[in-house]
Design an enzyme around this catalytic site. Structure first.
Site, PDB file in Angstrom:
ATOM      1  CD  GLU A 275      -2.939  -1.254   2.288  1.00 26.95           C
ATOM      2  OE1 GLU A 275      -2.675  -0.676   3.354  1.00 26.95           O
ATOM      3  OE2 GLU A 275      -3.995  -1.873   2.097  1.00 26.95           O
ATOM      4  CG  ASP A 354      -7.596  -5.364   5.158  1.00 30.76           C
ATOM      5  OD1 ASP A 354      -7.052  -5.567   6.251  1.00 30.76           O
ATOM      6  OD2 ASP A 354      -7.659  -4.238   4.628  1.00 30.76           O
ATOM      7  CD  GLU A 382      -9.822  -1.094   8.230  1.00 33.94           C
ATOM      8  OE1 GLU A 382      -8.851  -1.622   8.808  1.00 33.94           O
ATOM      9  OE2 GLU A 382      -9.764  -0.648   7.072  1.00 33.94           O
TER      10      GLU A 382
HETATM   11  C1  GCU Z   1      -6.134  -2.097   6.034  1.00 34.03           C
HETATM   12  C2  GCU Z   1      -6.432  -0.742   6.605  1.00 34.03           C
HETATM   13  C3  GCU Z   1      -5.291   0.196   6.496  1.00 34.03           C
HETATM   14  C4  GCU Z   1      -4.022  -0.466   7.040  1.00 34.03           C
HETATM   15  C5  GCU Z   1      -3.777  -1.787   6.367  1.00 34.03           C
HETATM   16  C6  GCU Z   1      -2.629  -2.571   6.963  1.00 34.03           C
HETATM   17  O1  GCU Z   1      -6.063  -2.046   4.649  1.00 34.03           O
HETATM   18  O2  GCU Z   1      -7.566  -0.211   5.946  1.00 34.03           O
HETATM   19  O3  GCU Z   1      -5.603   1.356   7.212  1.00 34.03           O
HETATM   20  O4  GCU Z   1      -2.927   0.348   6.856  1.00 34.03           O
HETATM   21  O5  GCU Z   1      -4.916  -2.597   6.512  1.00 34.03           O
HETATM   22  O6  GCU Z   1      -2.905  -3.543   7.674  1.00 34.03           O
HETATM   23  O7  GCU Z   1      -1.489  -2.270   6.729  1.00 34.03           O
END
Ligand code: GCU
Length: 654
Positions: A275, A354, A382
Site C-alpha cells: 500500500e 483484510d 475497522e
Molecule cells: C487495512 C487498513 C489500512 C491499514 C492496512 C494494513 O487495509 O484499511 O488502514 O494500513 O490494513 O494492515 O497495513
C-alpha cells in the site's frame, strides 16, 4: 520497595481492574519473596489491596503465619508460574519475575476461589512467547487518517499533536490492564510510517524511551514500526538496498542507539512494499533480504523484527479476472520459506484479505514450516462496526487459532507470536464502545492460551468488569454478537460491500470497480468469487489437503465461506437447505432483530450497570440499530433488484 500502583485519571473507566477485583488478595496476609522491578510492582499491588481491604503484606521475612506466598526464586524473564494450595496456604512460585506478575493477575481472576480448599500444583505458561498489541497511532495528526489510523477510541494514549504526551500516568494504567490479560509487548506507532514517525527511530528515540519506561514495570516491552527507507529518509544515504554495505552499517548504528536508550527494546515492525510503503522490491531484493537486514542489526541485542506479509497489488484493474488479492501473501512468501533469519518473524493477517467479518484462515499459516510466524488479528473494529456496534470477536479469533492445517499443529500452536491491532485510545472508556473492552481482554487471554474457550474468557471479563449482577445480561448481549454482525452485513464470506475510504456502513458496489482487489461479481444470475483450481483463480489450491478439496467444490465448501470461494446462482441450495438468495434475505432480517433484542436486554440492565457505561452503550445501540437497518435494506433491495427473486416470506423490500 513496593512500587505505587498507577493512579487512574479522573473520569477514566477502570475496565477489568476495579478495586473490588483485589478484595480476595487484599483481605489476606501475604509474604512476597524475591527482588527486582516486577517484584516491586507485585508488592505495590498487594500493598494497595491490603490498605483497602485490611490485609497485610511482608517482603522477604521469615515465614510467619500467612495465607498467600508469592515467591520468585530466579531472576530470569520466564513467564511461567505454579499455583498450589495446601494446608490453608496459597502459593505462587515462579522462576522468573514476569511469572510472578502473571501469577498475581491469575489470583485476581480467581478471587475468593484462590483461597478455598486444596489445589494441586499446576504450572501455567503462555503458549505463545510474543503477545503484542500494535497501535496504529500517528505522532502527528495525519491529514486523512487522523491521530490514530482506523482508531475509534479518541486520540492516542501516547501521542498528541506531534509529540509524546507529557503525562504518561494513563499509559502506566494501560500497561497494568494489558499485563492483567497476558499481553507482553506493544508497538507504539502506525505500520504506515509517515515523515514525523520515521524519526522516532533516531532523533525522537527519547520519546519512545519515556513510553517504554511507563510500560516496563508491568513487563511490557516496547516495539517500533520503522520505515524501510529510513537510511535515505534519516541517514541521507542514496539507497536503502538491503545488500548495500553502507545501509547495513546504518541500521547497525541506528539500532545500537535504540538499545542505548531502551535496553529491553523489543524490536522492529515493518510494512514493506505494501500500500505504498517502501521496501526491498525497489532494489530487486527479496523480502527475506529485507527482513534479514533488520534482523542482523537487532540480533546482538536479542531483538526481533516482525515483517508483515500483507503484500499485494493495490493498483489492480477490476477488469482483470486473473489477479486475486487473496493469493498474494502466499505467492510472495512461500517461495522464501527457510530464508528468514532466526530472529525474524513473518506477521500474517489471519485471513487472506483484510479483517473481514468472515474469511478463511490464511493458507500461509501452515505452509511455511521453516519460518517463524506471527498471526495478526484486528481488535480495532475497522470492518466489524468500528466500535459503534457491539461485536465481540472472541469466537472468530478462536476459530482461526483452532484451525488445523494438514500435518501441523493448529494455527495457535504453530505461532511464535500473536498480534492484535489495538482498539484502545484516549477515550474515557478506552475503547469508545465500553463493550469493545471485551475484545482487548479476550485477545490477550487467547494469546496466552489459544486453545482456551472464548466464552470462559468472556465470563472472566464480565465478572471482573461488571461484577455478578448484570453478568447474564452482558453475556447475552455479547456472546452471539459477531454472528449477528455477520448476518446483517456482507453475506456468506463475500466480504467488503462497505463505504470506501472509512469503511463504515453499507455500499454494495463501493469497492466493486476499484483498484483494491475486493470484488463480489454479483450479476442478475449469481454472486461470488470463483477461487477454485478447476475454473477460478486457483486460490483454493494454496491449501494442503483436506482443505484444498473441501474448498474446491461448492458441494463441500462450508456455507459461511461459499461466496468467498465460488460464484453460484442465486438459486444455489446451501447445506442449510435454503437458497443463497433466501439466505441473504433471512439473515438480514434476523440480524436486525437480534440487534433489537440485544438492545432491549441492555436496556433492562440500567439498575445493575454503572450509569456512565450504561448510557454510552445505550447510545451506541441506537446507532448500531440504525446502521443495521440500513445494511439490511440496502443489501436486500440490491439483491432483489439484481436477481428479481422475491422474498418467500413477502417482507418489505425496496
Ligand atoms: C487495512 C487498513 C489500512 C491499514 C492496512 C494494513 O487495509 O484499511 O488502514 O494500513 O490494513 O494492515 O497495513
Amino acid at each position: 520497595m513496593p512500587l505505587p500502583v498507577p493512579v487512574l485519571p479522573d473520569g477514566v473507566d477502570p475496565a477489568w481492574l476495579p478495586p473490588a477485583a483485589f478484595e480476595a488478595i487484599g483481605r489476606r496476609r501475604t509474604l512476597i519473596r524475591g527482588s527486582g522491578l516486577l517484584v516491586d510492582t507485585v508488592h505495590g499491588e498487594v500493598a494497595e489491596a491490603c490498605a483497602r481491604f485490611g490485609g497485610s503484606v511482608v517482603r522477604d521475612a521469615s515465614p510467619e503465619p500467612c495465607d498467600l506466598v508469592l515467591d520468585v526464586s530466579g531472576t530470569d524473564d520466564g513467564e511461567a508460574f505454579t499455583l498450589k494450595r495446601a494446608e490453608g496456604r496459597t502459593t505462587v512460585t515462579a522462576s522468573g519475575r514476569h511469572g510472578l506478575l502473571h501469577g498475581l493477575f491469575h489470583l485476581v481472576r480467581l478471587g475468593e476461589e484462590a483461597f478455598r480448599g486444596e489445589r494441586a500444583a499446576h504450572t501455567h505458561r503462555p503458549a505463545v512467547a510474543l503477545r503484542v498489541l500494535d497501535h496504529w497511532d500517528n505522532v502527528a495528526v495525519h491529514p486523512v487518517m487522523g491521530q490514530v489510523e482506523r482508531g475509534y477510541s479518541g486520540g492516542s494514549l501516547f501521542w498528541r499533536d506531534g509529540r509524546a504526551r507529557g503525562d504518561l500516568e494513563r499509559v502506566r494504567v494501560y500497561a497494568r490492564l494489558l499485563a492483567a490479560c497476558g499481553i507482553n509487548a506493544v508497538t507504539v506507532n502506525n505500520v504506515n510510517v509517515h515523515a514525523t514517525e520515521a524519526r522516532l527511530l533516531t532523533e525522537r528515540i527519547g520519546d519512545v524511551a519515556r513510553i517504554a519506561e511507563a510500560f516496563r514495570p508491568y513487563g511490557i516491552r516496547t516495539h517500533l514500526s520503522v520505515s524501510f527507507a529510513a537510511p535515505i529518509l534519516l541517514g541521507g544515504l542514496d539507497t536503502a538496498d538491503p545488500l548495500d554495505h553502507g545501509v547495513r552499517r546504518w541500521w547497525e548504528r541506528a539500532t545500537a542507539e535504540v538499545y542505548a536508550a531502551i535496553p529491553d527494546f523489543g524490536g522492529y515492525l515493518v510494512k514493506a512494499d505494501s500500500e505504498g510503503q517502501p521496501g526491498p522490491f525497489a532494489y530487486g531484493r527479496s523480502h527475506a533480504d529485507g527482513a534479514n537486514l533488520l534482523a542482523a542489526a537487532l540480533a546482538p541485542y536479542g531483538g526481533t523484527v516482525r515483517w508483515r506479509a500483507f503484500v499485494y497489488d493495490h493498483r489492480q484493474d477490476w477488469r482483470d479476472r486473473s489477479t486475486d488479492r487473496a493469493r498474494a501473501a502466499y505467492d510472495h512468501f512461500v517461495p522464501l520459506d527457510g530464508e528468514f533469519a532466526a530472529n525474524a518473524v513473518l506477521q500474517v493477517k489471519h485471513g487472506p484479505m483484510d479483517f473481514q467479518v468472515r474469511e478463511p484462515v490464511s493458507p500461509l499459516l501452515g505452509a511455511m514450516p521453516g519460518t517463524r510466524l506471527a498471526v495478526e488479528m484486528q481488535a480495532t473494529q475497522e470492518y466489524t462496526g468500528q466500535q459503534r456496534h457491539a461485536c465481540w470477536l472472541g469466537p472468530m479469533w478462536s476459530e482461526a487459532l483452532r484451525f488445523r492445517p494438514e500435518g501441523t499443529d493448529p494455527v495457535g500452536g504453530l505461532s511464535d507470536g500473536l498480534v492484535a491491532v489495538s482498539n484502545a485510545g484516549a477515550d474515557p472508556f478506552w475503547t469508545g464502545h465500553p463493550l469493545a473492552q471485551s475484545n482487548l481482554y479476550t485477545f490477550g487471554r487467547l494469546a496466552w492460551d489459544p486453545g482456551a474457550d472464548p466464552l470462559a474468557i468472556l465470563d472472566d471479563w464480565i465478572g471482573l468488569t461488571f461484577g455478578p449482577d448484570p453478568a447474564e445480561g452482558v453475556r447475552a448481549v455479547l456472546a452471539g454478537s459477531w454472528r449477528t454482525y455477520e448476518k446483517y452485513t456482507a453475506p456468506l464470506g463475500v466480504g467488503f460491500m462497505v463505504q470506501p475510504g472509512h469503511h463504515y456502513g453499507p455500499s454494495v458496489d463501493g469497492y466493486e470497480y476499484s483498484p483494491w482487489g475486493t470484488y463480489h461479481f454479483a450479476d442478475r444470475d449469481g454472486i461470488g468469487v470463483d477461487r477454485s483450481v478447476a475454473t477460478g483463480t486457483g486460490y483454493a489450491g494454496q491449501y494442503a489437503k483436506p482443505w484444498a478439496e473441501v474448498y474446491e467444490s461448492p458441494a463441500s465448501c462450508p456455507d459461511e465461506l461459499l461466496l468467498f470461494f465460488h460464484h453460484v446462482p442465486y438459486g444455489h441450495v446451501l447445506h442449510s437447505g435454503k437458497t443463497v438468495i433466501q439466505h441473504i434475505y433471512d439473515t438480514h432480517f434476523e440480524g436486525v432483530e437480534e440487534v433489537e433484542e440485544a438492545r432491549e436486554v441492555w436496556g433492562s440492565l440500567g439498575q445493575s450497570v454503572d450509569p456512565e457505561r450504561h448510557a454510552r452503550v445505550t447510545e451506541r445501540f441506537a446507532e448500531q440499530l440504525r446502521c443495521a437497518r440500513e445494511w439490511r435494506d440496502q443489501i436486500n433491495s440490491y439483491f432483489l433488484r439484481k436477481s428479481g427473486v422475491p422474498d418467500e416470506r413477502g417482507r418489505a423490500l425496496y
